[in-house]
Write a protein that holds these residues in place. Structure first.
Motif, short mmCIF file in Angstrom:
data_model
loop_
_atom_site.label_atom_id
_atom_site.label_comp_id
_atom_site.label_asym_id
_atom_site.label_seq_id
_atom_site.Cartn_x
_atom_site.Cartn_y
_atom_site.Cartn_z
N CYS A 72 0.84 -1.19 0.00
CA CYS A 72 0.00 0.00 0.00
C CYS A 72 0.88 1.25 0.00
CB CYS A 72 -0.92 -0.01 1.22
SG CYS A 72 -1.96 1.46 1.38
N THR A 73 0.72 2.10 -1.02
CA THR A 73 1.51 3.33 -1.09
C THR A 73 0.66 4.58 -0.87
OG1 THR A 73 1.26 3.37 -3.51
CG2 THR A 73 3.24 2.32 -2.61
N GLY A 92 2.08 -0.13 4.51
CA GLY A 92 1.68 -1.47 4.91
C GLY A 92 1.95 -2.50 3.82
N VAL A 93 2.46 -3.64 4.22
CA VAL A 93 2.74 -4.74 3.29
C VAL A 93 2.05 -5.99 3.82
CG1 VAL A 93 4.52 -6.18 2.24
CG2 VAL A 93 4.96 -3.75 2.63
N THR A 140 3.29 -6.37 7.62
CA THR A 140 4.48 -5.66 8.07
C THR A 140 4.41 -4.23 7.56
OG1 THR A 140 6.91 -5.75 8.18
CG2 THR A 140 5.90 -6.30 6.08
N HIS A 141 5.35 -3.39 7.98
CA HIS A 141 5.28 -1.98 7.66
C HIS A 141 6.65 -1.47 7.24
CE1 HIS A 141 1.27 -1.82 9.50
NE2 HIS A 141 1.79 -2.66 10.37
N LEU A 142 6.66 -0.66 6.19
CA LEU A 142 7.88 -0.06 5.68
C LEU A 142 7.83 1.45 5.93
CD1 LEU A 142 7.96 -1.83 2.19
CD2 LEU A 142 9.22 -2.50 4.24
N ARG A 143 8.93 2.00 6.42
CA ARG A 143 8.97 3.45 6.59
C ARG A 143 8.84 4.15 5.24
NH1 ARG A 143 14.22 4.57 9.95
NH2 ARG A 143 14.79 2.54 9.13
N ASP A 144 9.37 3.53 4.19
CA ASP A 144 9.26 4.09 2.83
C ASP A 144 8.90 2.94 1.88
OD1 ASP A 144 9.40 5.40 0.45
OD2 ASP A 144 11.55 5.76 0.50
N PRO A 145 7.66 2.88 1.42
CA PRO A 145 7.27 1.79 0.52
C PRO A 145 7.73 1.98 -0.92
CG PRO A 145 5.42 3.25 0.85
CD PRO A 145 6.53 3.77 1.74
N ALA A 146 8.29 3.15 -1.25
CA ALA A 146 8.63 3.45 -2.64
C ALA A 146 9.61 2.44 -3.26
CB ALA A 146 9.19 4.86 -2.76
N GLY A 186 11.14 -4.63 6.93
CA GLY A 186 9.79 -4.54 7.46
C GLY A 186 9.78 -4.45 8.97
N ARG A 187 8.75 -3.77 9.50
CA ARG A 187 8.64 -3.54 10.93
C ARG A 187 7.28 -4.04 11.42
NH1 ARG A 187 12.06 -0.04 12.76
NH2 ARG A 187 10.67 0.84 14.31
#
Length: 300
Positions: A72-73, A92-93, A140-146, A186-187
Protein backbone atom coordinates in the motif's frame (compact mmCIF):
# COMPACT_ATOMS: atom_id res chain seq x y z
CA UNK A 1 -12.89 1.02 8.41
CA UNK A 2 -15.93 -0.91 7.29
CA UNK A 3 -15.49 -3.93 5.07
CA UNK A 4 -17.28 -3.60 1.72
CA UNK A 5 -19.33 -6.38 0.24
CA UNK A 6 -16.95 -8.51 -1.80
CA UNK A 7 -17.72 -11.24 -4.28
CA UNK A 8 -15.71 -14.39 -3.70
CA UNK A 9 -12.46 -14.38 -5.67
CA UNK A 10 -13.53 -11.41 -7.77
CA UNK A 11 -12.65 -7.73 -7.86
CA UNK A 12 -15.38 -5.57 -6.39
CA UNK A 13 -15.15 -3.26 -9.40
CA UNK A 14 -15.14 -5.38 -12.54
CA UNK A 15 -14.27 -2.50 -14.90
CA UNK A 16 -11.05 -1.77 -13.04
CA UNK A 17 -9.52 1.51 -11.90
CA UNK A 18 -8.38 4.56 -13.84
CA UNK A 19 -4.68 4.22 -14.58
CA UNK A 20 -4.43 0.59 -13.47
CA UNK A 21 -1.94 -1.90 -14.85
CA UNK A 22 -2.35 -5.65 -14.60
CA UNK A 23 -0.40 -8.48 -16.21
CA UNK A 24 -1.20 -12.20 -16.05
CA UNK A 25 1.18 -14.92 -17.26
CA UNK A 26 -0.70 -17.57 -19.26
CA UNK A 27 -0.87 -20.68 -17.13
CA UNK A 28 0.76 -22.89 -19.77
CA UNK A 29 3.73 -20.49 -19.88
CA UNK A 30 3.87 -20.43 -16.08
CA UNK A 31 4.00 -24.22 -15.93
CA UNK A 32 6.92 -24.24 -18.36
CA UNK A 33 8.70 -21.49 -16.40
CA UNK A 34 8.44 -23.50 -13.19
CA UNK A 35 10.69 -26.11 -14.82
CA UNK A 36 13.40 -23.49 -15.48
CA UNK A 37 16.33 -23.45 -12.99
CA UNK A 38 15.83 -19.73 -12.22
CA UNK A 39 12.10 -19.09 -12.49
CA UNK A 40 11.43 -22.45 -10.89
CA UNK A 41 12.70 -20.94 -7.64
CA UNK A 42 10.57 -17.79 -7.81
CA UNK A 43 8.02 -17.01 -10.51
CA UNK A 44 5.59 -14.11 -10.71
CA UNK A 45 2.33 -15.26 -12.27
CA UNK A 46 0.30 -12.04 -11.89
CA UNK A 47 1.25 -8.44 -11.12
CA UNK A 48 -0.55 -5.14 -10.99
CA UNK A 49 -1.02 -1.57 -9.89
CA UNK A 50 -4.42 -0.29 -8.70
CA UNK A 51 -4.42 3.48 -7.99
CA UNK A 52 -7.11 4.87 -5.67
CA UNK A 53 -8.90 1.54 -5.91
CA UNK A 54 -12.39 2.43 -4.66
CA UNK A 55 -14.48 -0.60 -3.70
CA UNK A 56 -11.61 -2.94 -4.51
CA UNK A 57 -11.56 -6.21 -2.62
CA UNK A 58 -11.12 -9.96 -2.69
CA UNK A 59 -12.47 -12.84 -0.65
CA UNK A 60 -10.92 -16.30 -1.01
CA UNK A 61 -12.26 -18.83 1.51
CA UNK A 62 -9.78 -21.43 0.23
CA UNK A 63 -6.93 -18.99 -0.38
CA UNK A 64 -5.14 -18.39 -3.67
CA UNK A 65 -3.10 -20.89 -5.65
CA UNK A 66 -0.04 -18.62 -5.30
CA UNK A 67 1.46 -16.49 -2.55
CA UNK A 68 0.44 -12.83 -2.55
CA UNK A 69 2.32 -9.60 -1.91
CA UNK A 70 0.28 -6.41 -1.45
CA UNK A 71 2.04 -3.06 -0.98
CA UNK A 72 0.00 0.00 0.00
CA UNK A 73 1.51 3.33 -1.09
CA UNK A 74 -1.47 5.53 -0.27
CA UNK A 75 -4.92 5.50 1.27
CA UNK A 76 -6.15 2.74 3.53
CA UNK A 77 -7.53 -0.76 3.47
CA UNK A 78 -7.78 -3.92 5.53
CA UNK A 79 -6.86 -7.59 5.46
CA UNK A 80 -8.47 -10.50 7.29
CA UNK A 81 -6.73 -13.85 7.69
CA UNK A 82 -6.30 -16.43 10.41
CA UNK A 83 -9.26 -15.01 12.31
CA UNK A 84 -7.63 -11.58 12.67
CA UNK A 85 -8.42 -8.34 10.90
CA UNK A 86 -5.48 -6.02 10.17
CA UNK A 87 -5.71 -2.36 9.15
CA UNK A 88 -3.45 -1.45 6.22
CA UNK A 89 -2.29 2.08 5.42
CA UNK A 90 0.58 3.70 3.52
CA UNK A 91 3.69 1.59 4.01
CA UNK A 92 1.68 -1.47 4.91
CA UNK A 93 2.74 -4.74 3.29
CA UNK A 94 0.60 -7.88 3.32
CA UNK A 95 2.13 -11.28 2.55
CA UNK A 96 -0.41 -14.07 2.26
CA UNK A 97 0.65 -17.71 1.91
CA UNK A 98 -0.89 -19.84 -0.83
CA UNK A 99 -3.99 -21.83 0.06
CA UNK A 100 -4.63 -19.76 3.21
CA UNK A 101 -8.14 -18.28 3.59
CA UNK A 102 -8.17 -14.51 3.41
CA UNK A 103 -10.06 -11.40 2.43
CA UNK A 104 -8.94 -7.83 1.86
CA UNK A 105 -10.30 -4.58 0.56
CA UNK A 106 -9.97 -0.83 0.25
CA UNK A 107 -11.39 1.58 2.81
CA UNK A 108 -14.57 3.20 1.58
CA UNK A 109 -13.64 6.75 2.60
CA UNK A 110 -9.94 6.66 1.63
CA UNK A 111 -9.31 3.77 -0.80
CA UNK A 112 -5.82 2.44 -1.01
CA UNK A 113 -3.35 2.56 -3.86
CA UNK A 114 -1.98 -0.94 -4.24
CA UNK A 115 0.95 -2.64 -5.93
CA UNK A 116 0.68 -6.42 -5.92
CA UNK A 117 2.18 -9.72 -7.02
CA UNK A 118 1.12 -13.35 -7.14
CA UNK A 119 4.19 -15.57 -6.98
CA UNK A 120 5.16 -19.20 -6.63
CA UNK A 121 8.23 -21.45 -6.92
CA UNK A 122 10.35 -23.65 -4.70
CA UNK A 123 11.76 -20.73 -2.65
CA UNK A 124 8.55 -18.68 -2.41
CA UNK A 125 7.16 -20.18 0.79
CA UNK A 126 10.49 -19.69 2.59
CA UNK A 127 10.49 -15.97 1.73
CA UNK A 128 6.95 -15.59 3.04
CA UNK A 129 7.84 -17.40 6.26
CA UNK A 130 10.90 -15.22 6.74
CA UNK A 131 8.81 -12.08 6.37
CA UNK A 132 6.20 -13.40 8.82
CA UNK A 133 8.92 -14.29 11.34
CA UNK A 134 10.43 -10.81 11.08
CA UNK A 135 7.08 -9.02 11.42
CA UNK A 136 5.32 -11.42 13.76
CA UNK A 137 2.49 -11.97 11.29
CA UNK A 138 1.22 -11.45 7.74
CA UNK A 139 1.26 -7.63 7.86
CA UNK A 140 4.48 -5.66 8.07
CA UNK A 141 5.28 -1.98 7.66
CA UNK A 142 7.88 -0.06 5.68
CA UNK A 143 8.97 3.45 6.59
CA UNK A 144 9.26 4.09 2.83
CA UNK A 145 7.27 1.79 0.52
CA UNK A 146 8.63 3.45 -2.64
CA UNK A 147 11.59 1.05 -3.20
CA UNK A 148 9.34 -2.01 -3.05
CA UNK A 149 6.68 -0.35 -5.22
CA UNK A 150 9.40 0.49 -7.74
CA UNK A 151 10.48 -3.15 -7.85
CA UNK A 152 6.89 -4.31 -8.39
CA UNK A 153 6.70 -1.76 -11.22
CA UNK A 154 9.81 -3.37 -12.71
CA UNK A 155 8.09 -6.75 -12.53
CA UNK A 156 5.08 -5.33 -14.38
CA UNK A 157 7.36 -3.80 -17.03
CA UNK A 158 9.18 -7.10 -17.48
CA UNK A 159 5.97 -9.06 -17.96
CA UNK A 160 4.61 -6.35 -20.26
CA UNK A 161 7.60 -6.90 -22.56
CA UNK A 162 6.29 -10.36 -23.48
CA UNK A 163 6.11 -13.82 -22.02
CA UNK A 164 9.66 -14.91 -22.78
CA UNK A 165 12.22 -16.64 -20.60
CA UNK A 166 14.21 -13.42 -20.40
CA UNK A 167 11.23 -11.31 -19.29
CA UNK A 168 10.13 -13.88 -16.72
CA UNK A 169 13.66 -14.06 -15.32
CA UNK A 170 13.82 -10.26 -15.06
CA UNK A 171 10.49 -10.31 -13.28
CA UNK A 172 11.71 -13.00 -10.89
CA UNK A 173 14.83 -11.00 -10.06
CA UNK A 174 12.88 -7.84 -9.28
CA UNK A 175 10.34 -9.80 -7.23
CA UNK A 176 13.10 -11.51 -5.23
CA UNK A 177 14.63 -8.10 -4.51
CA UNK A 178 11.24 -6.74 -3.40
CA UNK A 179 10.57 -9.66 -1.08
CA UNK A 180 14.09 -9.54 0.36
CA UNK A 181 13.61 -5.82 1.03
CA UNK A 182 10.40 -6.56 2.93
CA UNK A 183 12.11 -9.29 4.97
CA UNK A 184 15.10 -7.07 5.78
CA UNK A 185 13.38 -3.75 6.49
CA UNK A 186 9.79 -4.54 7.46
CA UNK A 187 8.64 -3.54 10.93
CA UNK A 188 5.95 -4.85 13.26
CA UNK A 189 4.04 -1.61 13.74
CA UNK A 190 3.60 1.54 11.64
CA UNK A 191 5.44 4.50 13.03
CA UNK A 192 7.19 2.39 15.64
CA UNK A 193 10.59 3.56 16.80
CA UNK A 194 13.78 2.05 15.51
CA UNK A 195 14.92 -1.05 17.34
CA UNK A 196 18.25 -0.95 19.22
CA UNK A 197 19.96 -2.85 16.40
CA UNK A 198 18.56 -0.47 13.78
CA UNK A 199 19.73 2.55 15.77
CA UNK A 200 23.18 1.01 16.17
CA UNK A 201 23.42 0.21 12.47
CA UNK A 202 22.34 3.73 11.49
CA UNK A 203 25.04 5.18 13.75
CA UNK A 204 27.74 2.91 12.31
CA UNK A 205 26.77 3.73 8.73
CA UNK A 206 26.65 7.45 9.47
CA UNK A 207 30.06 7.52 11.17
CA UNK A 208 31.98 4.97 9.05
CA UNK A 209 34.90 4.54 8.73
CA UNK A 210 35.39 5.94 12.23
CA UNK A 211 35.40 3.08 14.74
CA UNK A 212 32.93 2.96 17.63
CA UNK A 213 33.73 0.65 20.51
CA UNK A 214 31.26 -2.07 21.39
CA UNK A 215 30.83 -0.55 24.84
CA UNK A 216 30.05 2.91 23.47
CA UNK A 217 27.67 1.51 20.85
CA UNK A 218 25.79 -0.53 23.44
CA UNK A 219 25.53 2.47 25.72
CA UNK A 220 24.07 4.58 22.91
CA UNK A 221 21.16 2.19 22.40
CA UNK A 222 20.59 1.31 26.05
CA UNK A 223 21.80 -2.29 26.05
CA UNK A 224 24.67 -4.25 27.56
CA UNK A 225 27.49 -5.29 25.24
CA UNK A 226 26.40 -8.92 25.42
CA UNK A 227 22.79 -8.04 24.60
CA UNK A 228 23.75 -5.92 21.61
CA UNK A 229 26.20 -8.54 20.34
CA UNK A 230 23.53 -11.24 20.59
CA UNK A 231 21.03 -9.10 18.69
CA UNK A 232 23.58 -8.25 15.99
CA UNK A 233 24.35 -11.95 15.49
CA UNK A 234 20.64 -12.79 15.40
CA UNK A 235 19.67 -10.12 12.87
CA UNK A 236 22.87 -9.54 10.88
CA UNK A 237 24.86 -12.72 11.43
CA UNK A 238 27.96 -10.87 12.68
CA UNK A 239 29.17 -9.01 15.77
CA UNK A 240 29.15 -5.18 15.93
CA UNK A 241 32.92 -5.16 15.35
CA UNK A 242 32.65 -7.47 12.35
CA UNK A 243 29.90 -5.28 10.92
CA UNK A 244 32.13 -2.22 11.20
CA UNK A 245 34.90 -4.09 9.41
CA UNK A 246 32.45 -5.00 6.64
CA UNK A 247 31.59 -1.32 6.21
CA UNK A 248 35.29 -0.42 6.03
CA UNK A 249 36.01 -3.16 3.51
CA UNK A 250 33.08 -2.07 1.34
CA UNK A 251 34.48 1.47 1.28
CA UNK A 252 37.95 0.13 0.49
CA UNK A 253 36.60 -1.79 -2.52
CA UNK A 254 34.88 1.36 -3.78
CA UNK A 255 38.13 3.34 -3.56
CA UNK A 256 40.24 0.61 -5.12
CA UNK A 257 37.78 0.22 -8.00
CA UNK A 258 36.94 3.87 -8.54
CA UNK A 259 40.09 5.85 -7.76
CA UNK A 260 43.84 5.79 -8.32
CA UNK A 261 44.64 6.46 -4.66
CA UNK A 262 47.68 4.61 -3.34
CA UNK A 263 46.94 1.73 -1.01
CA UNK A 264 48.22 3.75 1.96
CA UNK A 265 45.72 6.51 1.16
CA UNK A 266 42.92 3.98 0.78
CA UNK A 267 43.86 2.64 4.21
CA UNK A 268 43.61 6.11 5.75
CA UNK A 269 40.29 6.81 4.03
CA UNK A 270 38.85 3.61 5.47
CA UNK A 271 40.01 4.28 9.02
CA UNK A 272 43.29 2.35 9.17
CA UNK A 273 46.39 4.28 10.27
CA UNK A 274 48.67 1.34 9.51
CA UNK A 275 48.67 0.38 5.78
CA UNK A 276 50.23 -3.01 6.54
CA UNK A 277 47.47 -3.86 9.01
CA UNK A 278 44.90 -2.68 6.46
CA UNK A 279 46.44 -4.96 3.82
CA UNK A 280 46.34 -7.94 6.18
CA UNK A 281 42.71 -7.24 7.02
CA UNK A 282 41.83 -6.85 3.35
CA UNK A 283 43.59 -10.11 2.48
CA UNK A 284 41.78 -11.89 5.30
CA UNK A 285 38.39 -10.83 3.91
CA UNK A 286 39.10 -11.07 0.18
CA UNK A 287 41.83 -13.70 -0.11
CA UNK A 288 44.02 -11.23 -2.02
CA UNK A 289 45.96 -8.07 -1.33
CA UNK A 290 44.51 -4.63 -2.15
CA UNK A 291 46.97 -4.34 -5.04
CA UNK A 292 45.96 -7.71 -6.48
CA UNK A 293 42.29 -6.79 -6.06
CA UNK A 294 42.82 -3.58 -8.04
CA UNK A 295 44.66 -5.43 -10.82
CA UNK A 296 42.08 -8.21 -11.19
CA UNK A 297 40.27 -8.53 -14.53
CA UNK A 298 36.95 -6.70 -14.44
CA UNK A 299 33.92 -7.34 -16.56
CA UNK A 300 32.36 -4.66 -18.70
Amino acid sequence: MDEPTIDADDHAVAEGFAGQRMLVVPRAAAERALRHPVTGKLLVTDAGFFPHAARHGRSRPAGAAEHLLLVCTGGQGWCRTGGTRFPVSRGGVVLLPAHRAHAYGAAEDDPWTLWWLHFTGSDAAGLVRAAHDAAGGPVTHLRDPAPVASLVSQVIDALDAGVTSASLIRGSGAAWHALAHVVATGRRHPGSQLSPVERAVEHLRATAPQRTSAAALASMVGLSQSQLSALFREHLGVSPLQYQVQLRMARARELLDGTDLPVAAVARETGYDDPMYFSRQFHHHHAQTPTAYRRRPQGT
